[in-house]
Design a protein around this motif. Structure first.
Motif, PDB file in Angstrom:
ATOM      1  N   ASP A 133      -0.640  12.542   8.363  1.00 32.87           N
ATOM      2  CA  ASP A 133       0.355  11.513   8.650  1.00 32.87           C
ATOM      3  C   ASP A 133       0.450  10.533   7.481  1.00 32.87           C
ATOM      4  OD1 ASP A 133       1.912  11.359  11.194  1.00 32.87           O
ATOM      5  OD2 ASP A 133      -0.042  11.840  12.051  1.00 32.87           O
ATOM      6  N   ARG A 134       1.469   9.690   7.540  1.00 32.72           N
ATOM      7  CA  ARG A 134       1.699   8.724   6.467  1.00 32.72           C
ATOM      8  C   ARG A 134       1.255   7.326   6.895  1.00 32.72           C
ATOM      9  NH1 ARG A 134       7.721   8.721   4.752  1.00 32.72           N
ATOM     10  NH2 ARG A 134       7.886   8.134   6.945  1.00 32.72           N
ATOM     11  N   ILE A 135       0.729   6.593   5.912  1.00 31.43           N
ATOM     12  CA  ILE A 135       0.307   5.215   6.135  1.00 31.43           C
ATOM     13  C   ILE A 135       1.223   4.290   5.338  1.00 31.43           C
ATOM     14  CG2 ILE A 135      -1.601   3.574   6.002  1.00 31.43           C
ATOM     15  CD1 ILE A 135      -2.153   5.948   7.822  1.00 31.43           C
ATOM     16  N   LEU A 136       1.736   3.273   5.999  1.00 33.74           N
ATOM     17  CA  LEU A 136       2.578   2.291   5.316  1.00 33.74           C
ATOM     18  C   LEU A 136       1.722   1.470   4.354  1.00 33.74           C
ATOM     19  CD1 LEU A 136       5.374   0.841   5.143  1.00 33.74           C
ATOM     20  CD2 LEU A 136       4.508  -0.725   6.899  1.00 33.74           C
TER      21      LEU A 136
ATOM     22  N   TYR B 285      -4.590  -2.935   4.253  1.00 34.44           N
ATOM     23  CA  TYR B 285      -5.617  -2.921   5.308  1.00 34.44           C
ATOM     24  C   TYR B 285      -6.986  -3.100   4.645  1.00 34.44           C
ATOM     25  CZ  TYR B 285      -1.803  -0.848   8.005  1.00 34.44           C
ATOM     26  OH  TYR B 285      -0.594  -0.608   8.619  1.00 34.44           O
ATOM     27  N   PRO B 286      -7.383  -4.335   4.365  1.00 35.19           N
ATOM     28  CA  PRO B 286      -8.593  -4.600   3.570  1.00 35.19           C
ATOM     29  C   PRO B 286      -9.895  -4.056   4.158  1.00 35.19           C
ATOM     30  CG  PRO B 286      -7.235  -6.570   3.766  1.00 35.19           C
ATOM     31  CD  PRO B 286      -6.671  -5.572   4.720  1.00 35.19           C
ATOM     32  N   SER B 287      -9.956  -3.875   5.467  1.00 33.15           N
ATOM     33  CA  SER B 287     -11.211  -3.440   6.088  1.00 33.15           C
ATOM     34  C   SER B 287     -11.296  -1.927   6.287  1.00 33.15           C
ATOM     35  CB  SER B 287     -11.393  -4.131   7.445  1.00 33.15           C
ATOM     36  OG  SER B 287     -10.332  -3.805   8.327  1.00 33.15           O
ATOM     37  N   VAL B 288     -10.319  -1.176   5.791  1.00 29.40           N
ATOM     38  CA  VAL B 288     -10.308   0.264   6.007  1.00 29.40           C
ATOM     39  C   VAL B 288     -11.468   0.933   5.265  1.00 29.40           C
ATOM     40  CG1 VAL B 288      -8.784   0.784   4.047  1.00 29.40           C
ATOM     41  CG2 VAL B 288      -8.834   2.318   6.024  1.00 29.40           C
ATOM     42  N   PHE B 289     -12.050   1.948   5.899  1.00 30.08           N
ATOM     43  CA  PHE B 289     -13.087   2.757   5.262  1.00 30.08           C
ATOM     44  C   PHE B 289     -12.424   3.948   4.567  1.00 30.08           C
ATOM     45  CE2 PHE B 289     -15.411   0.622   8.663  1.00 30.08           C
ATOM     46  CZ  PHE B 289     -16.561   0.200   8.004  1.00 30.08           C
TER      47      PHE B 289
ATOM     48  N   SER C  29      -6.659   5.932  -6.139  1.00 28.72           N
ATOM     49  CA  SER C  29      -5.399   5.198  -6.195  1.00 28.72           C
ATOM     50  C   SER C  29      -4.782   5.060  -4.804  1.00 28.72           C
ATOM     51  CB  SER C  29      -4.423   5.916  -7.135  1.00 28.72           C
ATOM     52  OG  SER C  29      -3.166   5.281  -7.140  1.00 28.72           O
ATOM     53  N   VAL C  30      -4.786   6.158  -4.042  1.00 26.65           N
ATOM     54  CA  VAL C  30      -4.255   6.118  -2.675  1.00 26.65           C
ATOM     55  C   VAL C  30      -5.060   5.148  -1.820  1.00 26.65           C
ATOM     56  CG1 VAL C  30      -3.940   7.452  -0.553  1.00 26.65           C
ATOM     57  CG2 VAL C  30      -3.287   8.440  -2.762  1.00 26.65           C
ATOM     58  N   PHE C  31      -6.385   5.230  -1.924  1.00 28.71           N
ATOM     59  CA  PHE C  31      -7.252   4.346  -1.146  1.00 28.71           C
ATOM     60  C   PHE C  31      -7.003   2.879  -1.504  1.00 28.71           C
ATOM     61  CE2 PHE C  31     -11.507   2.210  -0.809  1.00 28.71           C
ATOM     62  CZ  PHE C  31     -11.495   2.079   0.573  1.00 28.71           C
ATOM     63  N   ASP C  32      -6.875   2.589  -2.789  1.00 32.18           N
ATOM     64  CA  ASP C  32      -6.626   1.209  -3.221  1.00 32.18           C
ATOM     65  C   ASP C  32      -5.301   0.692  -2.667  1.00 32.18           C
ATOM     66  OD1 ASP C  32      -8.985   1.066  -4.609  1.00 32.18           O
ATOM     67  OD2 ASP C  32      -8.102   1.523  -6.566  1.00 32.18           O
ATOM     68  N   ASN C  33      -4.270   1.543  -2.676  1.00 36.90           N
ATOM     69  CA  ASN C  33      -2.966   1.132  -2.148  1.00 36.90           C
ATOM     70  C   ASN C  33      -3.035   0.821  -0.661  1.00 36.90           C
ATOM     71  OD1 ASN C  33      -1.448   1.263  -4.512  1.00 36.90           O
ATOM     72  ND2 ASN C  33      -1.023   3.438  -4.279  1.00 36.90           N
ATOM     73  N   ILE C  34      -3.747   1.666   0.073  1.00 41.13           N
ATOM     74  CA  ILE C  34      -3.867   1.453   1.517  1.00 41.13           C
ATOM     75  C   ILE C  34      -4.733   0.234   1.811  1.00 41.13           C
ATOM     76  CG2 ILE C  34      -4.811   2.441   3.657  1.00 41.13           C
ATOM     77  CD1 ILE C  34      -3.896   5.186   2.618  1.00 41.13           C
TER      78      ILE C  34
ATOM     79  N   GLN D 211       3.847   2.957  13.707  1.00 39.31           N
ATOM     80  CA  GLN D 211       3.086   2.830  12.470  1.00 39.31           C
ATOM     81  C   GLN D 211       1.603   3.065  12.763  1.00 39.31           C
ATOM     82  OE1 GLN D 211       4.354   2.542   9.567  1.00 39.31           O
ATOM     83  NE2 GLN D 211       6.427   1.810   9.947  1.00 39.31           N
ATOM     84  N   ILE D 212       0.945   3.782  11.865  1.00 39.78           N
ATOM     85  CA  ILE D 212      -0.490   4.026  12.010  1.00 39.78           C
ATOM     86  C   ILE D 212      -1.255   2.912  11.312  1.00 39.78           C
ATOM     87  CG2 ILE D 212      -2.401   5.563  11.413  1.00 39.78           C
ATOM     88  CD1 ILE D 212      -0.435   7.890  11.614  1.00 39.78           C
ATOM     89  N   HIS D 213      -2.182   2.315  12.042  1.00 38.24           N
ATOM     90  CA  HIS D 213      -3.050   1.280  11.490  1.00 38.24           C
ATOM     91  C   HIS D 213      -4.436   1.900  11.306  1.00 38.24           C
ATOM     92  CE1 HIS D 213      -0.004  -1.816  12.262  1.00 38.24           C
ATOM     93  NE2 HIS D 213       0.236  -1.142  13.374  1.00 38.24           N
ATOM     94  N   PRO D 214      -4.837   2.145  10.060  1.00 37.68           N
ATOM     95  CA  PRO D 214      -6.046   2.937   9.815  1.00 37.68           C
ATOM     96  C   PRO D 214      -7.352   2.156   9.949  1.00 37.68           C
ATOM     97  CG  PRO D 214      -5.063   2.312   7.732  1.00 37.68           C
ATOM     98  CD  PRO D 214      -4.140   1.802   8.807  1.00 37.68           C
ATOM     99  N   PHE D 215      -8.312   2.789  10.578  1.00 41.25           N
ATOM    100  CA  PHE D 215      -9.702   2.322  10.568  1.00 41.25           C
ATOM    101  C   PHE D 215     -10.451   3.020   9.434  1.00 41.25           C
ATOM    102  CE2 PHE D 215     -14.073   3.405  11.838  1.00 41.25           C
ATOM    103  CZ  PHE D 215     -14.626   2.138  11.923  1.00 41.25           C
ATOM    104  N   ALA D 216     -10.153   4.309   9.253  1.00 49.03           N
ATOM    105  CA  ALA D 216     -10.757   5.082   8.168  1.00 49.03           C
ATOM    106  C   ALA D 216      -9.787   6.167   7.731  1.00 49.03           C
ATOM    107  CB  ALA D 216     -12.076   5.709   8.609  1.00 49.03           C
ATOM    108  N   ILE D 217      -9.776   6.454   6.435  1.00 51.67           N
ATOM    109  CA  ILE D 217      -8.973   7.555   5.915  1.00 51.67           C
ATOM    110  C   ILE D 217      -9.907   8.564   5.255  1.00 51.67           C
ATOM    111  CG2 ILE D 217      -6.913   6.141   5.587  1.00 51.67           C
ATOM    112  CD1 ILE D 217      -7.551   6.116   2.571  1.00 51.67           C
ATOM    113  N   ILE D 218      -9.559   9.841   5.396  1.00 50.93           N
ATOM    114  CA  ILE D 218     -10.399  10.914   4.860  1.00 50.93           C
ATOM    115  C   ILE D 218      -9.535  11.867   4.047  1.00 50.93           C
ATOM    116  CG2 ILE D 218     -11.974  12.811   5.391  1.00 50.93           C
ATOM    117  CD1 ILE D 218     -11.371  10.446   8.179  1.00 50.93           C
ATOM    118  N   SER D 219      -9.887  12.038   2.796  1.00 52.56           N
ATOM    119  CA  SER D 219      -9.224  13.021   1.940  1.00 52.56           C
ATOM    120  C   SER D 219     -10.095  14.270   1.876  1.00 52.56           C
ATOM    121  CB  SER D 219      -9.018  12.454   0.533  1.00 52.56           C
ATOM    122  OG  SER D 219      -8.467  13.438  -0.319  1.00 52.56           O
ATOM    123  N   CYS D 220      -9.496  15.431   2.105  1.00 55.77           N
ATOM    124  CA  CYS D 220     -10.237  16.697   2.124  1.00 55.77           C
ATOM    125  C   CYS D 220      -9.821  17.545   0.919  1.00 55.77           C
ATOM    126  CB  CYS D 220      -9.953  17.465   3.410  1.00 55.77           C
ATOM    127  SG  CYS D 220     -10.247  16.522   4.927  1.00 55.77           S
TER     128      CYS D 220
END
Length: 216
Positions: A95-98, A162-166, A153-158, A130-139
């Motif tokens: 899915d996509r994160i704003l 969302y400053p508290s995202v893992f 780069s993707v993690f930094d943008n998100i 809209q998805i509000h992420p707690f954690a994102i995982i790249s595989c």
């Protein structure tokens, strides 16, 4: 779950193309899906690799590569969802994160233009579509310097939104200098290489711990 095509679809496609060793692949697939056993997934992926000269002509180069990546994503999805579904969060697949919203004055009015980043797996909540992420995982099947930089780069943008995202990056093989891995971890992106013993368990335990902490 946004992912439409799963591992079983590729296996059925391969069987339909006349590949005569699908039985072993189906057997391993059902086992790792049920048991969340990283060793069984590794055997499945190794079999796909050892049979590359027979499988790739039937699926095509791009589909073959996607097939292996989807298997890893599905394995992680199934492994995580066994406990994520018992929390207040949901697990989203592809899915996509704003990340940003731009307002541009056009035709006498301000118009909103959202910017998104696609993520393999997201633990979070959905509100107002809209998805509000707690954690994102790249595989990733394989981590190199370029793919690690892209994930950072993707993690930094998100995280800007969302400053508290893992952030997590998982892979079956890693060819990145230790200093780059340390740098990624210092900026919040935790990398787990499943080629190393106990890394899958450590990854699962880390996410479980963070989920438990937020419920305290």
């Amino acid at each position: 779950m946004a992912r439409n095509k799963k591992t079983i679809d590729y296996l059925n496609q391969l069987q339909g193309k006349g590949y005569d060793k699908t039985h072993g692949l189906f057997d391993l697939y059902y086992k790792w899906k049920e048991k969340s056993d990283i060793e069984l997934l590794s055997k499945f992926l190794d079999l796909l690799w050892s049979e590359v000269d027979n499988i790739r002509p039937k699926l095509g180069i791009a589909t073959y590569n996607t097939f292996r990546g989807i298997a890893l994503e599905e394995f992680i999805y199934e492994s995580l969802n066994k406990f994520v579904e018992k929390t207040k969060f949901k697990l989203f697949w592809n899915d996509r994160i704003l990340t940003e919203e731009f307002y541009i004055f056009e035709d006498g009015a301000f118009k909103k233009y959202p910017k998104y980043k696609a993520v393999d797996l997201t633990i979070g909540t959905r509100e107002d579509n809209q998805i509000h992420p707690f954690a994102i995982i790249s595989c990733k099947m394989w981590y190199g310097a370029d793919t690690l930089d892209s994930d950072r780069s993707v993690f930094d943008n998100i995280r800007n939104r969302y400053p508290s995202v893992f952030g997590y990056g998982v892979c079956m093989e890693c060819n990145v200098k230790p200093v780059s891995l340390i740098s990624a971890q210092r900026t919040g992106l935790n990398i787990y290489n499943f080629e190393k013993k106990n890394q899958f368990k450590d990854f699962i335990d880390d996410i479980k711990h963070n989920l438990q902490e937020i419920d305290k």
